[in-house]
Design a protein around this motif. Sequence first.
Motif, PDB file in Angstrom:
ATOM      1  N   GLY A 157      -6.762   2.348  -2.723  1.00  0.00           N
ATOM      2  CA  GLY A 157      -7.499   1.505  -1.801  1.00  0.00           C
ATOM      3  C   GLY A 157      -7.303   1.968  -0.371  1.00  0.00           C
ATOM      4  N   PRO A 158      -8.053   1.401   0.559  1.00  0.00           N
ATOM      5  CA  PRO A 158      -7.919   1.793   1.961  1.00  0.00           C
ATOM      6  C   PRO A 158      -6.623   1.261   2.569  1.00  0.00           C
ATOM      7  CG  PRO A 158      -9.441  -0.042   1.751  1.00  0.00           C
ATOM      8  CD  PRO A 158      -9.089   0.380   0.350  1.00  0.00           C
ATOM      9  N   ASP A 159      -6.176   1.939   3.600  1.00  0.00           N
ATOM     10  CA  ASP A 159      -4.997   1.497   4.339  1.00  0.00           C
ATOM     11  C   ASP A 159      -5.321   0.149   4.989  1.00  0.00           C
ATOM     12  OD1 ASP A 159      -2.918   1.035   6.056  1.00  0.00           O
ATOM     13  OD2 ASP A 159      -3.011   2.982   7.050  1.00  0.00           O
ATOM     14  N   TYR A 210       0.837  -1.200   0.000  1.00  0.00           N
ATOM     15  CA  TYR A 210       0.000   0.000   0.000  1.00  0.00           C
ATOM     16  C   TYR A 210       0.872   1.250   0.000  1.00  0.00           C
ATOM     17  CZ  TYR A 210      -2.826   3.700   2.132  1.00  0.00           C
ATOM     18  OH  TYR A 210      -3.429   4.893   2.429  1.00  0.00           O
ATOM     19  N   ARG A 211       1.881   1.295   0.858  1.00  0.00           N
ATOM     20  CA  ARG A 211       2.753   2.448   0.915  1.00  0.00           C
ATOM     21  C   ARG A 211       3.562   2.597  -0.380  1.00  0.00           C
ATOM     22  NH1 ARG A 211       0.976   6.038   3.923  1.00  0.00           N
ATOM     23  NH2 ARG A 211       2.955   7.074   3.423  1.00  0.00           N
ATOM     24  N   PHE A 212       3.915   1.500  -0.999  1.00  0.00           N
ATOM     25  CA  PHE A 212       4.652   1.553  -2.258  1.00  0.00           C
ATOM     26  C   PHE A 212       3.791   2.195  -3.357  1.00  0.00           C
ATOM     27  CE2 PHE A 212       5.685  -0.433  -6.374  1.00  0.00           C
ATOM     28  CZ  PHE A 212       6.999   0.007  -6.515  1.00  0.00           C
ATOM     29  N   ARG A 213       2.521   1.791  -3.436  1.00  0.00           N
ATOM     30  CA  ARG A 213       1.636   2.383  -4.432  1.00  0.00           C
ATOM     31  C   ARG A 213       1.466   3.875  -4.196  1.00  0.00           C
ATOM     32  NH1 ARG A 213      -1.372  -2.413  -3.386  1.00  0.00           N
ATOM     33  NH2 ARG A 213      -2.804  -1.207  -2.054  1.00  0.00           N
ATOM     34  N   ARG A 214       1.324   4.260  -2.937  1.00  0.00           N
ATOM     35  CA  ARG A 214       1.187   5.677  -2.625  1.00  0.00           C
ATOM     36  C   ARG A 214       2.455   6.439  -2.996  1.00  0.00           C
ATOM     37  NH1 ARG A 214      -2.731   7.149   1.215  1.00  0.00           N
ATOM     38  NH2 ARG A 214      -1.945   9.253   0.771  1.00  0.00           N
ATOM     39  N   SER A 215       3.609   5.844  -2.726  1.00  0.00           N
ATOM     40  CA  SER A 215       4.880   6.512  -3.020  1.00  0.00           C
ATOM     41  C   SER A 215       5.084   6.687  -4.522  1.00  0.00           C
ATOM     42  CB  SER A 215       6.045   5.708  -2.425  1.00  0.00           C
ATOM     43  OG  SER A 215       5.919   5.594  -1.031  1.00  0.00           O
ATOM     44  N   VAL A 216       4.711   5.644  -5.290  1.00  0.00           N
ATOM     45  CA  VAL A 216       4.853   5.734  -6.749  1.00  0.00           C
ATOM     46  C   VAL A 216       3.984   6.858  -7.296  1.00  0.00           C
ATOM     47  CG1 VAL A 216       4.383   4.550  -8.922  1.00  0.00           C
ATOM     48  CG2 VAL A 216       5.557   3.343  -7.076  1.00  0.00           C
ATOM     49  N   ARG A 217       2.771   6.967  -6.812  1.00  0.00           N
ATOM     50  CA  ARG A 217       1.881   8.035  -7.280  1.00  0.00           C
ATOM     51  C   ARG A 217       2.410   9.407  -6.873  1.00  0.00           C
ATOM     52  NH1 ARG A 217      -2.851   6.535  -9.458  1.00  0.00           N
ATOM     53  NH2 ARG A 217      -3.547   4.385  -9.184  1.00  0.00           N
ATOM     54  N   TRP A 218       2.986   9.485  -5.668  1.00  0.00           N
ATOM     55  CA  TRP A 218       3.528  10.763  -5.203  1.00  0.00           C
ATOM     56  C   TRP A 218       4.723  11.187  -6.050  1.00  0.00           C
ATOM     57  CZ3 TRP A 218       8.164  12.500  -3.160  1.00  0.00           C
ATOM     58  CH2 TRP A 218       8.126  13.769  -2.551  1.00  0.00           C
ATOM     59  N   ILE A 219       5.600  10.202  -6.377  1.00  0.00           N
ATOM     60  CA  ILE A 219       6.774  10.519  -7.201  1.00  0.00           C
ATOM     61  C   ILE A 219       6.348  10.986  -8.590  1.00  0.00           C
ATOM     62  CG2 ILE A 219       8.780   9.488  -8.346  1.00  0.00           C
ATOM     63  CD1 ILE A 219       9.095   7.705  -5.857  1.00  0.00           C
ATOM     64  N   ARG A 220       5.317  10.358  -9.123  1.00  0.00           N
ATOM     65  CA  ARG A 220       4.836  10.737 -10.456  1.00  0.00           C
ATOM     66  C   ARG A 220       4.035  12.032 -10.440  1.00  0.00           C
ATOM     67  NH1 ARG A 220       2.614   4.937 -12.845  1.00  0.00           N
ATOM     68  NH2 ARG A 220       4.675   3.960 -13.164  1.00  0.00           N
TER      69      ARG A 220
END
Length: 419
Positions: free
Chosen positions: A324-326, A302-312
């Motif tokens: 998705g939910p935490d 979950y944190r990886f998906r959030r980080s990828v979106r933040w980097i992009r």
Amino acid sequence: MTDTAAEGPPRIGPTTHVLLHDLAVRQDRDEWIVGRMATRTFVALPAAGARAVELLGAGLSVGRTEESLRAETGEEFDIADFVGDLAALGFVARIGDRPVPDAEPPRASLPWLRPRHVRLALHPVLPLLVAVLLAAAAVVLVRRPDLLPGYRDLLWSRHGSVVLLSGAAAGWTLLLAHELAHLVTARAAGVPGRMRLGTRLQFLVMQTDISGIELAPRRHRMTAYLAGIALNLSVASVLLLVLAATETGTTAHRLLAAALLLALLPLPFQCMVFTRTDLYFVLQDLTGCRDLYGDGLAYARYRFRRSVRWIRGVRSVRSARDDGPDPSARLPAHERRAVRVYSVVLVVGTAACLTFMAAVTLPVDIALLARAVRGLGPGHGLAGNADAVTVLVVLGGVNVLWLVTWWRNRRARRSVRAT
């Protein structure tokens, strides 16, 4: 297709009685662990769920169970659905007058070994004896620090093939004894247990499934989890005491030093809790987590998906909804904290292990195999050819066994998911 399957699932009404399999129940914090030892299936239930299991097991009908729970708690419960969930877990033997199909229980290792045969494994005096043995070894080591082995002690013979074969034989013997310690201790607590080969990242391991120990008291659980480490430390202590009594420079002394190092080598790897070692299960039990590894992995993803979106630079309400939910938000506070910390250990440890494999393990394996192949031929003598063949057989065999074990376990997991 059987007649039972053709008729469809039995109807569950207020007057329906159910027959439960032999279930074990243990309170854990605010929840109750209910499980069936034969199939090693367990579930965490709130107090009302455990009470419903108790009432159904006592012979009350579905309707009477609902009435009793309403009187005790003031709340309404759908016991018919609850019975269906219990049946799906394999906890129900019969609904009304119709038997519930039952899955074949997993086979246990050493099924002839009964709890009465090994009940001494859980005797409270045994940890004291291990502690005395460790203390004696520690005193000897303080007085003679030169007995602490180094990696050169593995080279106890000038013949490489002898060193490699003896090391492999001793290492696998100690590994088998380590897992037997888990199995014997769990069996003393009435847990079937099963030993099999497995893989943890790049490591080929032997593992013992003693999941039924979750229903045992905490002292028994901790004893079963730490039994393998205790055995390695006990063997190492005995070897150290005998080593102190042997003359330095003799073959016996060199053999004992090599065996001592082999007994100690697996212990640092137990600290790699991100690979679900013995200490991982101790940590999971102490933190009160149900599935520390699974929940930690889900949170890390979950944190990886959030980080990828933040980097992009994709930061919007919709993108957050897509993540998705935490997954840790649904956990109790004490589990949530433990899972989030463990997810960091999981990611960092896994990355370090895979990096080490790519930078060190694979190049060394390839170099050793290439050197062994070059060492074959009439120009290298009998000893040289023997050493080369030994390296090819042992090192190549371990790598092939790792691949076969990984593939079989992967297929087994896919089959379980499909079922």
